[in-house]
Design a protein around this motif. Structure first.
Motif, mmCIF file in Angstrom:
data_model
loop_
_atom_site.group_PDB
_atom_site.id
_atom_site.type_symbol
_atom_site.label_atom_id
_atom_site.label_comp_id
_atom_site.label_asym_id
_atom_site.label_seq_id
_atom_site.Cartn_x
_atom_site.Cartn_y
_atom_site.Cartn_z
ATOM 1 N N SER A 21 17.869 8.787 -63.936
ATOM 2 C CA SER A 21 18.494 10.011 -63.445
ATOM 3 C C SER A 21 17.502 11.166 -63.445
ATOM 4 C CB SER A 21 19.701 10.390 -64.302
ATOM 5 O OG SER A 21 20.685 9.402 -64.213
ATOM 6 N N ARG A 22 16.757 11.298 -64.522
ATOM 7 C CA ARG A 22 15.768 12.382 -64.601
ATOM 8 C C ARG A 22 14.680 12.186 -63.546
ATOM 9 N NH1 ARG A 22 16.018 10.912 -69.992
ATOM 10 N NH2 ARG A 22 13.828 10.300 -69.932
ATOM 11 N N THR A 108 11.999 26.850 -61.901
ATOM 12 C CA THR A 108 12.705 26.067 -60.889
ATOM 13 C C THR A 108 14.075 26.621 -60.553
ATOM 14 O OG1 THR A 108 11.543 24.137 -61.693
ATOM 15 C CG2 THR A 108 13.408 23.736 -60.261
ATOM 16 N N ARG A 109 14.805 27.089 -61.535
ATOM 17 C CA ARG A 109 16.135 27.620 -61.227
ATOM 18 C C ARG A 109 16.045 28.876 -60.358
ATOM 19 N NH1 ARG A 109 19.901 26.509 -66.559
ATOM 20 N NH2 ARG A 109 20.749 24.596 -65.670
ATOM 21 N N LEU A 110 15.091 29.739 -60.644
ATOM 22 C CA LEU A 110 14.898 30.927 -59.812
ATOM 23 C C LEU A 110 14.570 30.516 -58.377
ATOM 24 C CD1 LEU A 110 14.362 33.961 -59.273
ATOM 25 C CD2 LEU A 110 12.001 33.515 -59.962
ATOM 26 N N TRP A 111 13.638 29.588 -58.217
ATOM 27 C CA TRP A 111 13.233 29.174 -56.877
ATOM 28 C C TRP A 111 14.337 28.397 -56.170
ATOM 29 C CZ3 TRP A 111 9.692 31.763 -54.565
ATOM 30 C CH2 TRP A 111 8.773 32.460 -55.333
ATOM 31 N N ALA A 112 15.181 27.703 -56.917
ATOM 32 C CA ALA A 112 16.326 27.035 -56.296
ATOM 33 C C ALA A 112 17.292 28.064 -55.714
ATOM 34 C CB ALA A 112 17.033 26.137 -57.304
ATOM 35 N N VAL A 113 17.520 29.149 -56.436
ATOM 36 C CA VAL A 113 18.395 30.215 -55.925
ATOM 37 C C VAL A 113 17.766 30.851 -54.681
ATOM 38 C CG1 VAL A 113 19.352 32.507 -56.418
ATOM 39 C CG2 VAL A 113 19.549 30.679 -58.110
ATOM 40 N N LEU A 114 16.470 31.134 -54.745
ATOM 41 C CA LEU A 114 15.798 31.698 -53.570
ATOM 42 C C LEU A 114 15.839 30.716 -52.394
ATOM 43 C CD1 LEU A 114 12.775 33.452 -55.296
ATOM 44 C CD2 LEU A 114 14.796 34.531 -54.267
ATOM 45 N N VAL A 146 21.651 21.300 -56.456
ATOM 46 C CA VAL A 146 21.324 20.247 -57.427
ATOM 47 C C VAL A 146 20.124 20.662 -58.276
ATOM 48 C CG1 VAL A 146 20.472 17.873 -57.670
ATOM 49 C CG2 VAL A 146 22.366 18.367 -56.120
ATOM 50 N N LEU A 147 19.081 21.202 -57.648
ATOM 51 C CA LEU A 147 17.897 21.629 -58.404
ATOM 52 C C LEU A 147 18.257 22.716 -59.412
ATOM 53 C CD1 LEU A 147 15.211 21.737 -55.573
ATOM 54 C CD2 LEU A 147 15.691 19.898 -57.203
ATOM 55 N N PHE A 148 19.118 23.629 -59.014
ATOM 56 C CA PHE A 148 19.548 24.686 -59.933
ATOM 57 C C PHE A 148 20.389 24.102 -61.071
ATOM 58 C CE2 PHE A 148 22.672 27.727 -61.420
ATOM 59 C CZ PHE A 148 21.857 28.782 -61.803
ATOM 60 N N ALA A 149 21.386 23.323 -60.720
ATOM 61 C CA ALA A 149 22.336 22.811 -61.711
ATOM 62 C C ALA A 149 21.690 21.894 -62.738
ATOM 63 C CB ALA A 149 23.483 22.081 -61.004
ATOM 64 N N THR A 150 20.650 21.184 -62.340
ATOM 65 C CA THR A 150 20.025 20.222 -63.251
ATOM 66 C C THR A 150 18.770 20.766 -63.924
ATOM 67 O OG1 THR A 150 18.717 19.258 -61.450
ATOM 68 C CG2 THR A 150 20.886 18.250 -61.919
ATOM 69 N N ALA A 151 18.415 22.023 -63.622
ATOM 70 C CA ALA A 151 17.168 22.594 -64.155
ATOM 71 C C ALA A 151 16.030 21.607 -63.924
ATOM 72 C CB ALA A 151 17.311 22.950 -65.626
ATOM 73 N N ALA A 152 15.836 21.251 -62.653
ATOM 74 C CA ALA A 152 14.989 20.129 -62.260
ATOM 75 C C ALA A 152 13.535 20.226 -62.702
ATOM 76 C CB ALA A 152 15.058 19.947 -60.743
ATOM 77 N N LEU A 177 11.332 33.764 -68.459
ATOM 78 C CA LEU A 177 10.975 32.418 -68.013
ATOM 79 C C LEU A 177 11.940 31.368 -68.562
ATOM 80 C CD1 LEU A 177 7.103 32.714 -68.141
ATOM 81 C CD2 LEU A 177 8.521 32.327 -66.095
ATOM 82 N N MET A 178 12.428 31.565 -69.765
ATOM 83 C CA MET A 178 13.428 30.635 -70.323
ATOM 84 C C MET A 178 14.683 30.641 -69.450
ATOM 85 S SD MET A 178 12.595 28.869 -73.024
ATOM 86 C CE MET A 178 14.115 28.511 -73.868
ATOM 87 N N ARG A 179 15.062 31.794 -68.943
ATOM 88 C CA ARG A 179 16.287 31.895 -68.132
ATOM 89 C C ARG A 179 16.128 31.313 -66.744
ATOM 90 N NH1 ARG A 179 18.513 37.843 -69.802
ATOM 91 N NH2 ARG A 179 19.209 37.224 -71.864
ATOM 92 N N VAL A 180 14.947 31.430 -66.179
ATOM 93 C CA VAL A 180 14.759 31.001 -64.789
ATOM 94 C C VAL A 180 14.208 29.588 -64.684
ATOM 95 C CG1 VAL A 180 14.516 33.362 -63.943
ATOM 96 C CG2 VAL A 180 12.461 32.039 -64.533
ATOM 97 N N SER A 181 14.020 28.928 -65.818
ATOM 98 C CA SER A 181 13.443 27.582 -65.784
ATOM 99 C C SER A 181 14.488 26.490 -65.947
ATOM 100 C CB SER A 181 12.395 27.436 -66.876
ATOM 101 O OG SER A 181 12.971 27.518 -68.147
#
Length: 181
Positions: A21-22, A108-114, A146-152, A177-181
């Protein structure tokens, strides 16, 4: 595997977090990053197709010629097109950065939102255009969810390598960085 119980009393298995899965999530992140890199490749400065009516200019004009959402059409017609070269550089920079950061799995989470925001803008520009397949954009949006939700980026990415360092730091940048990763 630990089972939990649903509201109705039946067992509910948690999502699989195994190696497969990972690995699949990491692969999706890399493929989406490659998509953005490839997508930025046809946005060519200095005029981004404005002089010839091709390239990014052509697809941006679709928002006016084949409107989807009137306020967005107004924005493109009255703000974007009159400042098109600046807009072209901003799009090129954003899409190249999306690709690069998703490829390496950093913030990754920041860039997924963008990526969701940029995908929405693209969708609003071309959804009603001739020869466009709308599901392309829906799937692109879903991949970013998916990238956001899974902190890919935490799997096979820099987020996973650097989060322990950020966690130990008291600095503001590390907390962000902890929040957006």
């Amino acid at each position: 595997m630990h089972e939990t119980v649903s509201d109705r009393g039946s067992p509910v298995e948690p999502l699989d977090t195994g190696r497969g899965s990972r690995g699949a999530v990491a692969a999706v992140r890399v493929v989406v990053g490659m998509l953005w890199v490839a997508n930025s490749g046809w946005k060519t400065p200095p005029d981004f197709g404005q002089d010839t009516g091709t390239g990014l200019f052509r697809f941006t004009r679709y928002a006016v010629e084949h409107p989807v959402f009137p306020p967005y059409t107004w924005l493109v017609d009255n703000v974007v097109l009159p400042n098109f070269v600046l807009f072209g550089y901003a799009v090129l920079l954003l899409e190249a950065a999306l690709g690069a950061f998703l490829l390496v799995g950093l913030a990754t989470r920041l860039w997924a939102v963008l990526g969701m925001v940029q995908t929405t803008a693209i969708t609003l520009s071309v959804l009603n255009a001739p020869d466009e397949f709308p599901w392309t954009y829906y799937l692109m949006f879903a991949a970013h969810v998916v990238l956001f939700a899974t902190a890919a980026g935490r799997t096979a990415g820099l987020d996973g390598l650097l989060r322990p360092l950020w966690h130990r730091s008291d600095g503001r940048v590390a907390r962000i960085l902890m929040r957006v990763s």
